[in-house]
Design a protein around this motif. Sequence first.
Motif, PDB file in Angstrom:
ATOM      1  N   PRO A 115      -4.628  -0.781   1.583  1.00 53.19           N
ATOM      2  CA  PRO A 115      -3.620  -1.405   0.713  1.00 53.19           C
ATOM      3  C   PRO A 115      -4.156  -1.631  -0.697  1.00 53.19           C
ATOM      4  O   PRO A 115      -5.361  -1.775  -0.904  1.00 53.19           O
ATOM      5  CB  PRO A 115      -3.327  -2.735   1.416  1.00 53.19           C
ATOM      6  N   ILE A 116      -3.248  -1.635  -1.645  1.00 55.29           N
ATOM      7  CA  ILE A 116      -3.610  -1.913  -3.045  1.00 55.29           C
ATOM      8  C   ILE A 116      -3.668  -3.428  -3.243  1.00 55.29           C
ATOM      9  O   ILE A 116      -4.541  -3.949  -3.930  1.00 55.29           O
ATOM     10  CB  ILE A 116      -2.558  -1.309  -4.009  1.00 55.29           C
ATOM     11  N   LEU A 117      -2.682  -4.120  -2.662  1.00 58.51           N
ATOM     12  CA  LEU A 117      -2.666  -5.585  -2.697  1.00 58.51           C
ATOM     13  C   LEU A 117      -2.703  -6.072  -1.253  1.00 58.51           C
ATOM     14  O   LEU A 117      -2.031  -5.513  -0.388  1.00 58.51           O
ATOM     15  CB  LEU A 117      -1.395  -6.093  -3.386  1.00 58.51           C
TER      16      LEU A 117
ATOM     17  N   PHE B  80       8.850  -1.457 -19.035  1.00 59.67           N
ATOM     18  CA  PHE B  80       7.884  -0.702 -18.230  1.00 59.67           C
ATOM     19  C   PHE B  80       6.722  -0.214 -19.073  1.00 59.67           C
ATOM     20  O   PHE B  80       6.847  -0.043 -20.285  1.00 59.67           O
ATOM     21  CB  PHE B  80       8.574   0.489 -17.552  1.00 59.67           C
ATOM     22  N   GLN B  81       5.595   0.038 -18.362  1.00 63.12           N
ATOM     23  CA  GLN B  81       4.370   0.439 -19.053  1.00 63.12           C
ATOM     24  C   GLN B  81       4.597   1.686 -19.918  1.00 63.12           C
ATOM     25  O   GLN B  81       4.078   1.778 -21.012  1.00 63.12           O
ATOM     26  CB  GLN B  81       3.260   0.682 -18.016  1.00 63.12           C
ATOM     27  N   GLN B  82       5.367   2.616 -19.413  1.00 59.23           N
ATOM     28  CA  GLN B  82       5.544   3.863 -20.167  1.00 59.23           C
ATOM     29  C   GLN B  82       6.767   3.829 -21.083  1.00 59.23           C
ATOM     30  O   GLN B  82       7.318   4.874 -21.385  1.00 59.23           O
ATOM     31  CB  GLN B  82       5.628   5.066 -19.219  1.00 59.23           C
TER      32      GLN B  82
ATOM     33  N   GLY C   5       0.841  -1.195   0.000  1.00 57.05           N
ATOM     34  CA  GLY C   5       0.000   0.000   0.000  1.00 57.05           C
ATOM     35  C   GLY C   5       0.866   1.231   0.000  1.00 57.05           C
ATOM     36  O   GLY C   5       2.081   1.134   0.158  1.00 57.05           O
ATOM     37  N   PHE C   6       0.244   2.355  -0.198  1.00 57.38           N
ATOM     38  CA  PHE C   6       1.005   3.607  -0.191  1.00 57.38           C
ATOM     39  C   PHE C   6       0.562   4.445   1.000  1.00 57.38           C
ATOM     40  O   PHE C   6       1.306   4.683   1.919  1.00 57.38           O
ATOM     41  CB  PHE C   6       0.849   4.315  -1.535  1.00 57.38           C
ATOM     42  N   SER C   7      -0.702   4.871   0.991  1.00 56.96           N
ATOM     43  CA  SER C   7      -1.266   5.457   2.203  1.00 56.96           C
ATOM     44  C   SER C   7      -2.721   5.007   2.180  1.00 56.96           C
ATOM     45  O   SER C   7      -3.296   4.816   1.127  1.00 56.96           O
ATOM     46  CB  SER C   7      -1.148   6.970   2.178  1.00 56.96           C
TER      47      SER C   7
ATOM     48  N   GLY D  62      -6.589  -7.694 -15.135  1.00 56.13           N
ATOM     49  CA  GLY D  62      -7.391  -7.143 -14.057  1.00 56.13           C
ATOM     50  C   GLY D  62      -7.826  -5.754 -14.468  1.00 56.13           C
ATOM     51  O   GLY D  62      -7.207  -5.142 -15.340  1.00 56.13           O
ATOM     52  N   GLY D  63      -8.889  -5.259 -13.843  1.00 54.12           N
ATOM     53  CA  GLY D  63      -9.389  -3.935 -14.187  1.00 54.12           C
ATOM     54  C   GLY D  63      -8.314  -2.884 -13.989  1.00 54.12           C
ATOM     55  O   GLY D  63      -7.303  -3.124 -13.320  1.00 54.12           O
ATOM     56  N   SER D  64      -8.560  -1.722 -14.575  1.00 52.47           N
ATOM     57  CA  SER D  64      -7.613  -0.627 -14.440  1.00 52.47           C
ATOM     58  C   SER D  64      -7.495  -0.248 -12.969  1.00 52.47           C
ATOM     59  O   SER D  64      -8.495  -0.146 -12.269  1.00 52.47           O
ATOM     60  CB  SER D  64      -8.134   0.541 -15.270  1.00 52.47           C
ATOM     61  N   GLY D  65      -6.273  -0.086 -12.491  1.00 55.99           N
ATOM     62  CA  GLY D  65      -6.064   0.321 -11.105  1.00 55.99           C
ATOM     63  C   GLY D  65      -6.144  -0.807 -10.098  1.00 55.99           C
ATOM     64  O   GLY D  65      -6.117  -0.569  -8.889  1.00 55.99           O
ATOM     65  N   THR D  66      -6.196  -2.048 -10.552  1.00 56.56           N
ATOM     66  CA  THR D  66      -6.264  -3.165  -9.600  1.00 56.56           C
ATOM     67  C   THR D  66      -4.892  -3.493  -9.005  1.00 56.56           C
ATOM     68  O   THR D  66      -4.797  -4.310  -8.096  1.00 56.56           O
ATOM     69  CB  THR D  66      -6.828  -4.453 -10.247  1.00 56.56           C
ATOM     70  N   GLY D  67      -3.841  -2.892  -9.537  1.00 57.19           N
ATOM     71  CA  GLY D  67      -2.526  -3.105  -8.922  1.00 57.19           C
ATOM     72  C   GLY D  67      -1.606  -4.015  -9.716  1.00 57.19           C
ATOM     73  O   GLY D  67      -0.651  -4.569  -9.170  1.00 57.19           O
ATOM     74  N   LYS D  68      -1.852  -4.137 -11.016  1.00 61.70           N
ATOM     75  CA  LYS D  68      -1.010  -5.007 -11.846  1.00 61.70           C
ATOM     76  C   LYS D  68       0.421  -4.464 -11.901  1.00 61.70           C
ATOM     77  O   LYS D  68       1.391  -5.203 -11.701  1.00 61.70           O
ATOM     78  CB  LYS D  68      -1.597  -5.116 -13.267  1.00 61.70           C
ATOM     79  N   SER D  69       0.519  -3.169 -12.187  1.00 62.60           N
ATOM     80  CA  SER D  69       1.870  -2.578 -12.251  1.00 62.60           C
ATOM     81  C   SER D  69       2.507  -2.557 -10.872  1.00 62.60           C
ATOM     82  O   SER D  69       3.716  -2.784 -10.735  1.00 62.60           O
ATOM     83  CB  SER D  69       1.803  -1.154 -12.820  1.00 62.60           C
ATOM     84  N   VAL D  70       1.705  -2.310  -9.839  1.00 62.26           N
ATOM     85  CA  VAL D  70       2.231  -2.320  -8.472  1.00 62.26           C
ATOM     86  C   VAL D  70       2.785  -3.712  -8.150  1.00 62.26           C
ATOM     87  O   VAL D  70       3.879  -3.836  -7.587  1.00 62.26           O
ATOM     88  CB  VAL D  70       1.138  -1.905  -7.457  1.00 62.26           C
ATOM     89  N   LEU D  71       2.088  -4.752  -8.545  1.00 64.97           N
ATOM     90  CA  LEU D  71       2.560  -6.123  -8.299  1.00 64.97           C
ATOM     91  C   LEU D  71       3.900  -6.357  -8.997  1.00 64.97           C
ATOM     92  O   LEU D  71       4.854  -6.855  -8.401  1.00 64.97           O
ATOM     93  CB  LEU D  71       1.517  -7.138  -8.777  1.00 64.97           C
TER      94      LEU D  71
HETATM   95  N1  LIG Z   1       3.840   5.134  -6.198  1.00 71.46           N
HETATM   96  C1  LIG Z   1       2.540   5.186  -5.897  1.00 71.46           C
HETATM   97  N2  LIG Z   1       2.077   5.995  -4.923  1.00 71.46           N
HETATM   98  C2  LIG Z   1       0.761   6.037  -4.597  1.00 71.46           C
HETATM   99  N3  LIG Z   1      -0.191   5.311  -5.209  1.00 71.46           N
HETATM  100  C3  LIG Z   1       0.202   4.492  -6.195  1.00 71.46           C
HETATM  101  C4  LIG Z   1       1.575   4.382  -6.600  1.00 71.46           C
HETATM  102  N4  LIG Z   1       1.670   3.478  -7.602  1.00 71.46           N
HETATM  103  C5  LIG Z   1       0.399   3.046  -7.815  1.00 71.46           C
HETATM  104  N5  LIG Z   1      -0.469   3.655  -6.989  1.00 71.46           N
HETATM  105  C6  LIG Z   1      -1.913   3.392  -6.927  1.00 71.46           C
HETATM  106  O1  LIG Z   1      -2.110   1.994  -6.858  1.00 71.46           O
HETATM  107  C7  LIG Z   1      -3.262   1.611  -7.595  1.00 71.46           C
HETATM  108  C8  LIG Z   1      -2.911   0.528  -8.576  1.00 71.46           C
HETATM  109  O2  LIG Z   1      -2.065   1.084  -9.570  1.00 71.46           O
HETATM  110  P1  LIG Z   1      -1.467   0.244 -10.771  1.00 71.46           P
HETATM  111  O3  LIG Z   1      -0.779  -0.936 -10.260  1.00 71.46           O
HETATM  112  O4  LIG Z   1      -0.673   1.193 -11.588  1.00 71.46           O
HETATM  113  O5  LIG Z   1      -2.787  -0.205 -11.552  1.00 71.46           O
HETATM  114  P2  LIG Z   1      -2.911  -1.095 -12.857  1.00 71.46           P
HETATM  115  O6  LIG Z   1      -3.567  -2.366 -12.446  1.00 71.46           O
HETATM  116  O7  LIG Z   1      -3.789  -0.304 -13.780  1.00 71.46           O
HETATM  117  O8  LIG Z   1      -1.526  -1.296 -13.388  1.00 71.46           O
HETATM  118  C9  LIG Z   1      -3.800   2.874  -8.230  1.00 71.46           C
HETATM  119  O9  LIG Z   1      -4.843   3.351  -7.449  1.00 71.46           O
HETATM  120  C10 LIG Z   1      -2.612   3.809  -8.205  1.00 71.46           C
HETATM  121  O10 LIG Z   1      -3.030   5.127  -8.139  1.00 71.46           O
END
Ligand SMILES: Nc1ncnc2c1ncn2[C@@H]1O[C@H](COP(=O)(O)OP(=O)(O)O)[C@@H](O)[C@H]1O
Length: 264
Positions: free
Chosen positions: A30-32, A99-101, A25-27, A49-58
């Motif tokens: 948690p995202i995951l 990376f995604q970008q 999580g960030f604040s 997974g849907g947009s914002g589900t945390g795929k890139s975070v994972l």
């Molecule tokens: N460095 C970060 N700081 C705060 N929030 C983040 C950060 N990276 C991702 N998030 C949040 O985590 C959630 C999942 O993001 P992300 O993994 O990018 O989604 P996606 O599944 O579309 O790849 C989003 O709500 C995003 O705003």
Amino acid sequence: MADEVARQGDEEREAVISARDLVVGFSGEPILDGLDIDVWRGEILGVVGGSGTGKSVLLRTIIGLNNRSAGSIKIFGKDYDDMSNQERQEIGRRWGVLFQQGALFSSLTVLQNVGVPLREHMRLPEELVDELARLKIEMAGLPADACGKYPAELSGGMIKRVALARALVLDPDIVFLDEPTAGLDPIGAAEFDQLILKLRATLGLTVFMVTHDLDSLVTITDRIAVLGNRRVLVDGTFAELRSFDHPWVRAYFNGPRAEHFTFG
Ligand SMILES: Nc1ncnc2c1ncn2[C@@H]1O[C@H](COP(=O)(O)OP(=O)(O)O)[C@@H](O)[C@H]1O
Ligand SMILES: [Mg+2]
């Protein structure tokens, strides 16, 4: 190396990555939360997974760019938390990331961009760096004259190939691809899929691929993990996931865009 070997039927599977009970999580929320995932050697795993589900975070958490607040990650059978700094650096050489970008340096040429991980991780003479970068640029299906170009002079498809060449330049065991075909036209995307298949066959890569692209999922993945409710909801083949009872999974795998895929 104490690689973990799991058995399924007669097949021996070696987990190159095993995450258990991950919390990230960030604040706030948690995202995951309580996420488990395995990646088997040699497979192409699709992560959806849907947009914002945390795929890139994972993805970023597995490669150590995001901190986790709980849970464990084993890489090649070894717990990340038990590794020395040197072992972590060595692990960093065994994977490549798209990376995604895209994340190419705009002030560097294609050749220089692809050489960046070599300069970061190895001490090699400049000519050798260029030589190795050239090989990977060719392997990624780019013409030799792309080497001197800058990212701004390239099409979207070429940028993805350069990013892939860079991800391959250290001869990794695993490549992480974050939406590699997003923004490509269908032909460019299909070519990219074929390139991934070819590279897996020739280099024996393990591929962790976040994607939204149904064609890619059907064409090249061995297995798909679906993120939802902050964890991996389910994993299986495309055909298996079609009958999984969850609203998002149903909508995605049986929606209008999935209709033309038929399975006996
Ligand atoms: N460095 C970060 N700081 C705060 N929030 C983040 C950060 N990276 C991702 N998030 C949040 O985590 C959630 C999942 O993001 P992300 O993994 O990018 O989604 P996606 O599944 O579309 O790849 C989003 O709500 C995003 O705003
Ligand atoms: Mg993402």
